[in-house]
Every structure is written in C-alpha cells, then in structure tokens.
Write an enzyme that holds these catalytic residues in place. Structure first.
Site, mmCIF file in Angstrom:
data_model
loop_
_atom_site.group_PDB
_atom_site.id
_atom_site.type_symbol
_atom_site.label_atom_id
_atom_site.label_comp_id
_atom_site.label_asym_id
_atom_site.label_seq_id
_atom_site.Cartn_x
_atom_site.Cartn_y
_atom_site.Cartn_z
ATOM 1 N N ASP A 1 29.911 0.765 -30.641
ATOM 2 C CA ASP A 1 29.268 -0.026 -29.599
ATOM 3 C C ASP A 1 30.208 -1.071 -29.006
ATOM 4 O O ASP A 1 30.374 -1.169 -27.781
ATOM 5 C CB ASP A 1 28.021 -0.688 -30.183
ATOM 6 C CG ASP A 1 27.194 -1.433 -29.165
ATOM 7 O OD1 ASP A 1 27.630 -2.528 -28.737
ATOM 8 O OD2 ASP A 1 26.108 -0.954 -28.808
ATOM 9 N N VAL B 1 24.732 -0.682 -26.332
ATOM 10 C CA VAL B 1 25.244 0.644 -25.966
ATOM 11 C C VAL B 1 24.642 1.704 -26.878
ATOM 12 O O VAL B 1 24.207 2.766 -26.420
ATOM 13 C CB VAL B 1 26.777 0.668 -26.025
ATOM 14 C CG1 VAL B 1 27.309 2.072 -25.778
ATOM 15 C CG2 VAL B 1 27.367 -0.300 -24.999
ATOM 16 N N ASP B 2 24.596 1.425 -28.177
ATOM 17 C CA ASP B 2 23.997 2.382 -29.116
ATOM 18 C C ASP B 2 22.531 2.631 -28.791
ATOM 19 O O ASP B 2 22.082 3.781 -28.753
ATOM 20 C CB ASP B 2 24.099 1.851 -30.545
ATOM 21 C CG ASP B 2 25.493 2.012 -31.142
ATOM 22 O OD1 ASP B 2 26.229 2.904 -30.685
ATOM 23 O OD2 ASP B 2 25.837 1.248 -32.056
ATOM 24 N N THR B 3 21.774 1.558 -28.594
ATOM 25 C CA THR B 3 20.337 1.741 -28.406
ATOM 26 C C THR B 3 20.027 2.420 -27.077
ATOM 27 O O THR B 3 19.141 3.280 -27.014
ATOM 28 C CB THR B 3 19.595 0.401 -28.506
ATOM 29 O OG1 THR B 3 20.179 -0.550 -27.623
ATOM 30 C CG2 THR B 3 19.639 -0.139 -29.914
#
Length: 399
Positions: free
Chosen positions: A141, A169-171
């Site tokens: 991320d 970014v991950d979520t």
C-alpha cells in the site's frame, strides 16, 4: 427484512493474503457466499502474524476474514496443489494475490483452474500489473501511495511527504475486485466460459487521485501539500478553537457568507479579498488568519452547535477513540458484535451497505478449522484427509 441470499449460491476459493484479496472475498462472504480460505499449515496467511492482537489473534486478520472457512494445505506439494484444484473445480470464483508468475509456477493460475472449470471467474490481485515493467515489482500500500503521488500531496506545507494512515490502496483494490467479480458473474448469463480478471494496487492508487489527475491533465500543474486544506475551496481546513480543533468545509459563496454570520464577521463577507471563491483561494492564508483569531475566542462545542444550527458544514477532529464514542457513530451501528465464538466479545465493522442484506458476522476461522470438512465435501476420504493434513486417524476400537 432479514438476510437476503444475494450470493448464497456462490462458492469462492480465497488464495489471497494481506488486505485487498481477503477484503474482496469477505465482501462476497458477507453477501452470503461460501468462502473457502486456503492457508499454509503452521503459520497461516501473512496477516495472522501481525500486531496488535485481540485475545492472541491478529486484529488485521480478524478485520478481513470473517464469514469464511479455513483450510490448511501445503500448496508447494503436489498433493496440496491437487487438493486446491479439486476444491476450485467446485467453486464459482477463485481469488489469488500471488506475485505475477508465482501462480503459474505453482500450477494454480487461471489456465489451471479454467482447464477443469469452464465457468470459473478468476481474479488475480497484484501490485503493479503483469506487464514487462510491473511484472517483477513487489508492492505494498505505502509503495503505491508513494508512486501514485498520494504521499507527495499529503502533509503540511512545510513538512515532508506523508502516508495516508488507512490502507486506502489495499481497501479500494479489494472493493474494485469485488465489484469486478460481481459484474463478471452477471456477465456469465450472456458470455459463457471462464473469465480472467485482474485488480491492481497501482490502478486503484491512480484512481484515488482521479480529480487531481484531471486537474493536472487540464492545467499541467497540481497543488502542493496543504495540510487539512483543500486546493479548490476556502475556507476548507482545520481551525483551532479555544480548547480543541474543528474542521470547517465551505465550498460555495452562500455557505461562506453564512459562516461569516455565525462568527459575527459580516465585514469579511463583503471584503473584496474574499467575496468569491477565486478571491478566497488567492488570499487563503489571510482569510484563515482572520477566521482563526475569531474561532480561538470560544470552545469547539459552542462553535459546532452554532455552525450546525446555521447549516455550515463543520465537525470535530476526533482521535479514533472519540470517533467510536461519538453518538453519531452509535447511531450508524457500524460496529457490531460478532456471533459468539472462540474470541469472547469480538466486535466487527460491518460493510457500509444495507445491513438487512448482509450475512450475520461469523467470527474469522481458526487456522485449518474446516480442512477436513471441505476436503470431505470435494470427495476426499478419511485416509486421504489424514495424509493431506498430516494427522493420524484414530483407530476404531471395540469392547
């Protein structure tokens, strides 16, 4: 209305780790899908080892793996790979987050699953894509936030680049992956055959910057670090009051004039330096200084009551504890008790969608909790299960 069977007929094989893939699978699980999470024996998936912990279990893992079943298999062994493929044969969706090329080397790529399941939806999640440049780059991320320009535009004007604290970014990649999977499942009605999907952290990071990118493409420039302020509106930032900070967000001339009325600064509403949005942006610091001096005369609660009564967008600057304790958070019921299980009193954040159409919050599984159960469902006998799991089966005795 009770729980609806939105995805109740779906079976999902989750081979992913960290946040993006597990979140995508959890979205489907919360919508009713049977999600089978395959983990390495002994240690489980990577986030099981991350602090902090709740009753000895990683809160990162607990946050993204509810409503799943856990199967512990050594996918580096031929027997483990064969078992994963057999499970995949019975699944509608396969999710993985291997670095590009790893799934192919393991024999667990799209081609391997499609060869035995001609209607599978296969979604690969990676950091920088599978092209010749991105293929070999590992990514997380924070690296993508740095690459996409998020760090460079975040922070105070006189400070250095800052990472956004949430794993944004991950979520968001997990949400895009779930959305693309749901679209692919709908598409199967008119386009039969296996479908190959990709969700990339870099794409998500760039899309998070969508209006800033549009501004750069249109003007050739981008705003520098502004702290809590916004590049396209003013006043739109955190202000200190007599006791603690508050956030004020005005985006129209009408709201600005209303703010001036609340603060008893009617002269600023007609001041030529601040009369319209372009003027306020040009004199942002001057305006902030004048408003800040007034706001520091009274406490946050008094100002917020007056601002809210006048319809001026404003709010407290909470720490996490205060945010969770605020009555508005309670009203929204985002934090809910998980079903009783191995972790006493476990709470979870529900999906921010219609709660009447999501599944009950089953606790995340223990490592390998459902291995024998799932293997039996795909045709393995007791002796085969024992061999795969390394467990000796108890001999039957009589008398």
């Amino acid at each position: 209305m009770g729980f609806s069977t939105t995805c109740a007929d779906l079976r999902v094989l989750d081979l992913s780790e960290n946040i993006a893939g597990p979140l995508a699978a959890m979205v489907l699980a919360d919508l009713g899908a049977d999600v089978i999470k395959v983990e390495r024996p002994g240690t489980g998936e990577a986030t099981r080892g991350l602090p902090p912990r709740w009753a000895g279990e990683s809160t990162v893992f607990l946050g993204f793996n509810r409503n799943k079943r856990s199967v512990a298999l050594d996918i580096a062994s031929p027997e483990g790979r064969a078992a994963v493929l057999r499970i995949g044969r019975e699944c509608d969706v396969v999710l993985e987050s291997f670095r590009p090329g790893v799934a192919q080397r393991l024999g667990l790529d799209f081609a391997a699953f499609a060869a035995q399941n001609d209607s599978v939806v296969h979604c690969a999640i990676n950091a920088f894509g599978t092209g010749p440049i991105g293929h070999d780059r590992a990514g997380y991320d924070a690296l993508v936030q740095a690459f996409a320009g998020i760090l460079e535009m975040t922070g105070e004007p006189d400070g250095g680049p800052c990472r956004a604290a949430p794993s944004i970014v991950d979520t968001t990649t997990g949400m895009w992956a779930a959305l693309s999977i749901l679209a692919a499942l709908r598409r199967k009605e008119s386009e039969p055959g296996p479908q190959r999907l990709e969700a990339t952290l870099l794409d998500s990071g760039l899309f998070l910057m969508c209006h800033q990118i549009m501004g750069y493409l249109g003007t050739g420039s981008f705003p520098g670090r502004l702290g809590s302020a916004a590049p396209s509106a003013a006043p739109y930032q955190v202000f200190q009051t007599a006791d603690r900070p508050i956030m004020i967000a005005t985006s129209t001339d009408r709201i600005y004039r209303r703010l001036c009325e609340v603060l008893d600064l009617s002269d600023l509403a007609v001041d030529p330096r601040f009369v319209d949005l372009a003027d306020r942006l040009a004199h942002r610091e001057e305006l902030a200084g004048l408003l800040g001096a007034r706001l520091r005369e009274r406490g946050a609660d008094e100002w917020l009551d007056r601002l809210w009564a006048a319809g001026v967008p404003a709010g407290p600057v909470h720490d996490l504890g205060a945010a969770l304790a605020d009555p508005l958070t309670t009203e929204r019921a985002m934090v809910a008790a998980a079903e009783p299980g191995r972790i006493p009193g476990l709470q979870q954040l529900r999906l921010p969608i219609d709660t009447d159409r999501t599944a009950p919050l089953r606790q995340p599984p223990a490592l390998g909790e459902h291995t024998a159960e799932v293997l039996a469902e795909v045709g393995y006998g007791p002796e085969e299960i024992g061999a795969l799991t390394g467990e000796r089966l108890a001999e039957a005795t009589s008398g």
